[in-house]
Design a protein around this motif. Sequence first.
Motif, PDB file in Angstrom:
ATOM      1  N   LEU A  17       0.836  -1.199   0.000  1.00 30.65           N
ATOM      2  CA  LEU A  17       0.000   0.000   0.000  1.00 30.65           C
ATOM      3  C   LEU A  17       0.873   1.252   0.000  1.00 30.65           C
ATOM      4  N   ILE A  18       1.907   1.253   0.806  1.00 28.62           N
ATOM      5  CA  ILE A  18       2.843   2.379   0.845  1.00 28.62           C
ATOM      6  C   ILE A  18       3.496   2.566  -0.523  1.00 28.62           C
ATOM      7  N   GLN A  19       3.954   1.475  -1.108  1.00 32.28           N
ATOM      8  CA  GLN A  19       4.611   1.543  -2.409  1.00 32.28           C
ATOM      9  C   GLN A  19       3.665   2.087  -3.479  1.00 32.28           C
ATOM     10  N   MET A  20       2.399   1.681  -3.409  1.00 35.07           N
ATOM     11  CA  MET A  20       1.415   2.078  -4.419  1.00 35.07           C
ATOM     12  C   MET A  20       1.314   3.596  -4.543  1.00 35.07           C
ATOM     13  N   TYR A  21       1.301   4.278  -3.398  1.00 32.51           N
ATOM     14  CA  TYR A  21       1.118   5.723  -3.408  1.00 32.51           C
ATOM     15  C   TYR A  21       2.428   6.502  -3.301  1.00 32.51           C
ATOM     16  N   PHE A  22       3.288   6.112  -2.394  1.00 33.80           N
ATOM     17  CA  PHE A  22       4.432   6.945  -2.034  1.00 33.80           C
ATOM     18  C   PHE A  22       5.727   6.589  -2.771  1.00 33.80           C
ATOM     19  N   VAL A  23       5.687   5.548  -3.613  1.00 35.11           N
ATOM     20  CA  VAL A  23       6.877   5.175  -4.397  1.00 35.11           C
ATOM     21  C   VAL A  23       6.570   5.147  -5.886  1.00 35.11           C
ATOM     22  N   ASP A  24       5.442   4.548  -6.249  1.00 33.43           N
ATOM     23  CA  ASP A  24       5.137   4.319  -7.667  1.00 33.43           C
ATOM     24  C   ASP A  24       4.293   5.411  -8.315  1.00 33.43           C
ATOM     25  N   ASN A  25       3.582   6.210  -7.529  1.00 31.83           N
ATOM     26  CA  ASN A  25       2.648   7.199  -8.078  1.00 31.83           C
ATOM     27  C   ASN A  25       3.303   8.580  -8.067  1.00 31.83           C
ATOM     28  N   GLU A  26       3.904   8.966  -9.181  1.00 29.73           N
ATOM     29  CA  GLU A  26       4.669  10.209  -9.241  1.00 29.73           C
ATOM     30  C   GLU A  26       3.796  11.444  -9.044  1.00 29.73           C
ATOM     31  N   SER A  27       2.590  11.447  -9.587  1.00 33.19           N
ATOM     32  CA  SER A  27       1.723  12.613  -9.436  1.00 33.19           C
ATOM     33  C   SER A  27       1.288  12.769  -7.980  1.00 33.19           C
ATOM     34  N   PHE A  28       1.030  11.641  -7.304  1.00 31.05           N
ATOM     35  CA  PHE A  28       0.671  11.692  -5.890  1.00 31.05           C
ATOM     36  C   PHE A  28       1.846  12.228  -5.071  1.00 31.05           C
ATOM     37  N   ILE A  29       3.042  11.734  -5.353  1.00 29.44           N
ATOM     38  CA  ILE A  29       4.231  12.160  -4.611  1.00 29.44           C
ATOM     39  C   ILE A  29       4.462  13.654  -4.784  1.00 29.44           C
ATOM     40  N   ASP A  30       4.342  14.138  -6.012  1.00 28.31           N
ATOM     41  CA  ASP A  30       4.555  15.562  -6.289  1.00 28.31           C
ATOM     42  C   ASP A  30       3.546  16.414  -5.528  1.00 28.31           C
ATOM     43  N   ALA A  31       2.283  16.000  -5.537  1.00 32.76           N
ATOM     44  CA  ALA A  31       1.245  16.746  -4.829  1.00 32.76           C
ATOM     45  C   ALA A  31       1.482  16.708  -3.323  1.00 32.76           C
ATOM     46  N   PHE A  32       1.868  15.550  -2.805  1.00 26.55           N
ATOM     47  CA  PHE A  32       2.092  15.392  -1.368  1.00 26.55           C
ATOM     48  C   PHE A  32       3.234  16.291  -0.893  1.00 26.55           C
ATOM     49  N   LYS A  33       4.276  16.404  -1.685  1.00 26.53           N
ATOM     50  CA  LYS A  33       5.421  17.235  -1.309  1.00 26.53           C
ATOM     51  C   LYS A  33       5.067  18.715  -1.272  1.00 26.53           C
ATOM     52  N   LYS A  34       4.174  19.152  -2.148  1.00 28.10           N
ATOM     53  CA  LYS A  34       3.893  20.579  -2.303  1.00 28.10           C
ATOM     54  C   LYS A  34       2.742  21.069  -1.437  1.00 28.10           C
ATOM     55  N   HIS A  35       1.929  20.161  -0.905  1.00 26.22           N
ATOM     56  CA  HIS A  35       0.666  20.561  -0.280  1.00 26.22           C
ATOM     57  C   HIS A  35       0.859  21.068   1.139  1.00 26.22           C
ATOM     58  N   SER A  36      -0.105  21.870   1.572  1.00 24.07           N
ATOM     59  CA  SER A  36      -0.117  22.327   2.964  1.00 24.07           C
ATOM     60  C   SER A  36      -0.896  21.320   3.807  1.00 24.07           C
ATOM     61  N   ALA A  37      -0.774  21.467   5.123  1.00 22.51           N
ATOM     62  CA  ALA A  37      -1.519  20.598   6.032  1.00 22.51           C
ATOM     63  C   ALA A  37      -2.775  21.282   6.559  1.00 22.51           C
ATOM     64  N   ALA A  38      -2.941  22.558   6.246  1.00 22.91           N
ATOM     65  CA  ALA A  38      -4.101  23.294   6.755  1.00 22.91           C
ATOM     66  C   ALA A  38      -4.255  24.595   5.983  1.00 22.91           C
TER      67      ALA A  38
END
Length: 315
Positions: free
Chosen positions: A129-150
């Motif tokens: 599950l971790i690999q699916m989103y945080f390793v293999d999904n480049e668009s998800f990773i890019d969004a996660f790095k740039k997003h705010s928490a609030a």
Amino acid sequence: MRYIETFREGDKINEIYLCKYKQSATAKNGKMYENVILQDKTGTIDAKIWDPNSSGIENFDVMDYVFITGDVTNFQGTLQMSIKRARRADETEYIAADYLPVSEKNIDQMYEELMNYMKQVENPYLQKLIQMYFVDNESFIDAFKKHSAAKTVHHSFVGGLLEHTLGVVKLCVFYVEQYPFLNRDLLLTAALFHDVGKLKEISNFPENDYTDDGQLLGHIVMGCELVGFGCRHIKNFPKKLISELQHCILAHHGELEFGSPKKPALAEAMALNYADNTDAKLETMREILKSAGDNREWLGFNRLFESNLRKSTEF
């Protein structure tokens, strides 16, 4: 450029800032004025236009870049700006990157550190599950790095979601070492995914505001759905493990009145709630004290903490 974090009482300002909020209000004497929040990459400041009909105040809207002339004042221990003149800035007058608040920490280094913790997860289903989103999904990773928490309060900057998630994971690592009965794999995975719903709850910068789905559903429900979707696409993922992971996400605000659909029923859900609350509250306090600048006196009553705050002598 004169950044907001450098403002001091009595400063005269002639600079361009991003208008994050603007609303008309009525004073006790019946006179109209406007509440404004100005932003640059170092933070925000509340501002007032006491005479909206002044010839020096041209029309501008939320999300406009505005050339501001004003005075920095102190109201109940908090810096505020009194706007004297204002006009929309031309696109050639500013660089948009100067107005996006960004984490003070290196984003790529934080992500690498986060993934090093995730390598410690041994359960093969959780690891997939971790690999699916945080390793293999480049668009998800890019969004996660740039997003705010609030939108506001804590970690409301580029890289804020990543920084907050890493902080929560590190606290959970400590909890597991202190309380070995906790399920390490479940807790670390839940910490990693606990706020992924923020990617849909809050829009991208420079808006960084609640989306329609954010208002109607909220990040807890959407994060739970994202995790469930991923688990269902992993063959033979244990049903009970899915429920336990989703429960941790659903309960991570701890109390029903704080937005949790469920109260913690698992020790791991309880630990996640404490870690999330600790990281959010201490980051909020850090941001409040940082915005106070050199002021070591009492800052006034804070509604979030329900207390009068000030810096300690060793801060």
